[in-house]
Design an enzyme around this catalytic site. Structure first.
Site, PDB file in Angstrom:
ATOM      1  CD  GLU A 199      -9.840  38.962  31.480  1.00 13.99           C
ATOM      2  OE1 GLU A 199      -9.431  38.538  32.582  1.00 13.99           O
ATOM      3  OE2 GLU A 199     -11.026  38.826  31.097  1.00 13.99           O
ATOM      4  CD  GLU A 213      -9.125  41.544  35.715  1.00 13.83           C
ATOM      5  OE1 GLU A 213      -9.775  40.490  35.928  1.00 13.83           O
ATOM      6  OE2 GLU A 213      -9.358  42.301  34.769  1.00 13.83           O
TER       7      GLU A 213
END
Length: 655
Positions: A153, A305
């Site tokens: 991320e 995710e």
């Protein structure tokens, strides 16, 4: 280059982040037992393990990871091995303060959390490269390795001195000369002209509003610097394992990355997706992100995710009701995912995310969360051979560009009520509720394969993008553009007339006299619907084919919506029902129809390859018409002409 199919091997990957260093080693065999029972075939290791792998500068502690890699391989579970560079150990920041980022106010962001690194720091990059090199050398030939996961991320902004120097070098490469930069930035305004490169800084805290083009370029620069970090680590692992695909996970619609450019550098495009289970439009948010990720991947993609239950970062963190995790996971597969994964495998007992759910919750294997995960794992194994590697297709493209978004969020804009992601969601929602599947595309992409192109809002458009849209319409395509489109060029310079003259001619706009933004909660009446957020004072050409006028107020009788041939312009944001009805009509005229007719409002139908996914997002059972004979892969039964779906029910139908 390798791709996702090299890792999936005609199956769907199922699993998630596994952080065994948080647990005694005695728990590992039990984890493996539960994984195998749940059908887990992939785990991601090492995402936040830097301090475990390198407890002191230059020291390596690989023994625990050796044992884990062997354990996974012995039990038939593949490993997505991460480089740990998203979360440097405390010693790195303590010994090398230059690796720490600074915010726009000059404050240092210290260790103790994560993502505390300066993307521009040569020291950080050197240490990240060293640990990546050693990981690739040690595990590149390990039979458990199926994919590399770089960092995690990427989301760091840095306004420090080293970032300032790199920013100046980036600007030199972009503009060449100070005169060109001064012209692009419009520095004649407020006496901002630069006489030396060394005088240019990142857009740090200022007394009043900052230069909008400086802010735009700083966002471009930030995306590029983060991409440099990714590419540096990617190239290391590729050198050792050219046959192993590489990814890094996007956050959906995060403002800091030009994901179109990033996706071109990835073997596998992956995303993290966390809709709020209490949001009535959570499924639509999921569909938007899935459509965008599939389009960036140009094929199958990876759901890296999601949450099996609640997250821990909302004001109130609600669990997922029974069946919702399964429904949203299968929605992702319907829209192109070849991997369904979670953060994380086992719910943490300590740390900042101990209340973020895991595939195994604090309730353990008897808990509802794990039992639902087991059911999903079995179903993904059943449908995997039929769906893995196949493509979802769409006849509609929604246009999206990060540079346009970046330019549109300047401080001095006409309305802070206009939020670009919210506008994008509103238009995608209208199409989703009309049961129309969409791709996303960059405005400079080849659009000839689409019957209908939608541009919800493209404030900034390059000349190449404008010519691309015009050529698309001339070749017979149907184009619908929302308000504030084509206002500025690539330097955020307002085009003469407030909209590019070529676009005004395309839509049949003689003069755009004024923009009329609306206050929060305010609406403007139009013929047949109300508009929100925005309105415009437009004078149409006699050549327009059709108009829908404003009714009452300052704009009475002027066009709210106008069409010239196959080009539509919508100068307000119609209320949801009206926007859906308008786009349904335009799609029908463009010969675009839903996958199934007569769908209940709560039902989504998506075709992927030769499979038809039918998903009920409602809390009540429904019966859905599905003409013909089908085999439901989830129930292993024959379906004739209709299928009954319970609340949050799904059918995966094969002809």
């Amino acid at each position: 280059m390798p791709n996702l199919s090299d890792a999936t091997r005609a199956r769907l990957l199922f699993g998630g982040d596994y952080n065994p260093e948080q647990w005694p080693e005695e728990t590992w065999p039990d984890d493996v037992r539960l994984m195998k029972a749940a059908g887990v075939n992939s785990v991601t290791l090492g995402v936040f393990s830097w301090s475990e792998l390198e407890p002191a500068p230059g020291e390596r502690n690989f023994g625990w990871l050796d044992r884990l890699m062997d354990l996974m391989h012995e039990n038939g579970i593949g490993v997505v091995l991460a480089t740990p560079s998203a979360s440097p150990p405390p010693w790195l920041g303590r010994l090398h303060p230059d690796t720490l980022p600074r915010d726009a106010d000059g404050r240092i962001e210290l260790w103790g959390g994560r993502q505390h690194f300066s993307h521009s720091s040569a020291t950080y990059r050197r240490y990240a490269a060293a640990i990546t090199e050693d990981l690739a050398a040690r595990y590149g030939s390990h039979p458990a390795l199926t994919m590399w996961h770089i960092n995690n991320e990427y989301c760091t902004f840095d306004y420090g001195d080293e970032a300032a120097e790199r920013f100046r070098n980036w600007l030199k490469a972009r503009y060449g000369t100070l005169d060109a930069l001064n012209t692009a930035w419009g520095t004649a305004f407020w006496s901002q002209r630069y006489d030396t490169w060394s005088g240019i800084l990142p857009p740090r805290h200022a007394h009043y509003m900052k230069n909008p083009t400086q802010l735009l370029d700083f966002r471009r620069f930030t995306s590029d610097m983060l991409l440099e970090c990714y590419v540096a680590e990617r190239d290391i692992v590729r050198r050792h394992t050219p046959h192993i695909p590489v990814t890094s996970n996007f956050m959906p619609l995060w403002i800091g990355q030009d994901a179109w450019r990033w996706a071109a550098e990835e073997d596998v495009v992956s995303v993290d997706l966390y809709p709020d289970p209490r949001d009535p439009l959570g499924a639509q948010q999921g569909a938007l992100v899935q459509d965008m990720t599939r389009s960036q991947a140009r094929g199958p993609w990876m759901l890296m995710e999601q949450a099996a239950g609640p997250v821990n970062w909302r004001g109130v963190n609600h669990p997922k009701p029974r069946g919702l995790n399964r429904l949203w996971s299968l929605q992702a597969v319907a829209r192109g995912a070849d991997a369904v994964c979670y953060f994380q495998w086992r719910q943490s007992r300590q740390g900042a995310e101990k209340f973020h759910s895991g595939m195994v919750s604090h309730a353990g294997e008897r808990g509802r969360t794990y039992q639902e995960v087991k059911q999903l794992g079995a179903e993904l194994a059943a449908i995997g051979p039929h769906v893995s590697g196949s493509h979802s297709t769409a006849d509609i493209a929604v246009l999206h560009d990060w540079h346009s978004w970046w330019a549109g969020v300047q401080d001095g804009r006409l309305s802070t009520e206009v939020d670009y992601p919210a506008v994008l969601r509103a238009w995608h929602r209208a199409l989703w509720e009309a049961h129309l599947t969409t791709d996303f595309a960059h405005p400079e992409h080849d659009l000839t394969g689409y019957s209908l192109v939608i541009a919800p809002q493209l404030y900034l458009l390059t000349d190449a993008a404008i010519e691309n849209l015009i050529a698309y319409v001339r070749q017979g395509g149907t184009l619908v553009c929302g308000f504030l489109t084509g206002v500025a060029d690539e330097d955020d310079r307002v085009r003469p007339g407030g909209m590019d003259a070529r676009l005004r001619d395309l839509f049949g706009i003689r003069t755009l006299h004024e923009w009329w933004p609306l206050d929060a909660g305010e609406s403007v009446s139009c013929d047949g619907f109300d508009g929100t957020l925005w309105s415009e004072e437009i004078e149409a050409e006699p050549s327009v084919t059709e108009t829908i006028p404003y009714k009452g107020g300052e704009l009475d009788g002027l066009p709210a919506v106008l069409r010239k041939g196959r080009a539509w312009y919508v100068s307000t944001l119609p209320e949801p029902d009206a926007l859906r009805e308008l786009l349904t009509r335009v799609a029908a005229d463009a010969q675009v129809r839903p996958v199934l007719d007569g769908l209940p409002a709560t039902v989504e139908a998506v075709r992927r390859g030769d499979l038809l996914f039918v998903l009920n997002h409602g809390r009540e059972p429904v019966t859905v018409p599905v003409p013909g004979t089908h085999h439901d892969l989830l129930t292993d039964t024959t379906v004739q002409d209709e299928v009954r779906l319970d609340r949050y029910g799904v059918a995966v139908l094969k002809p």
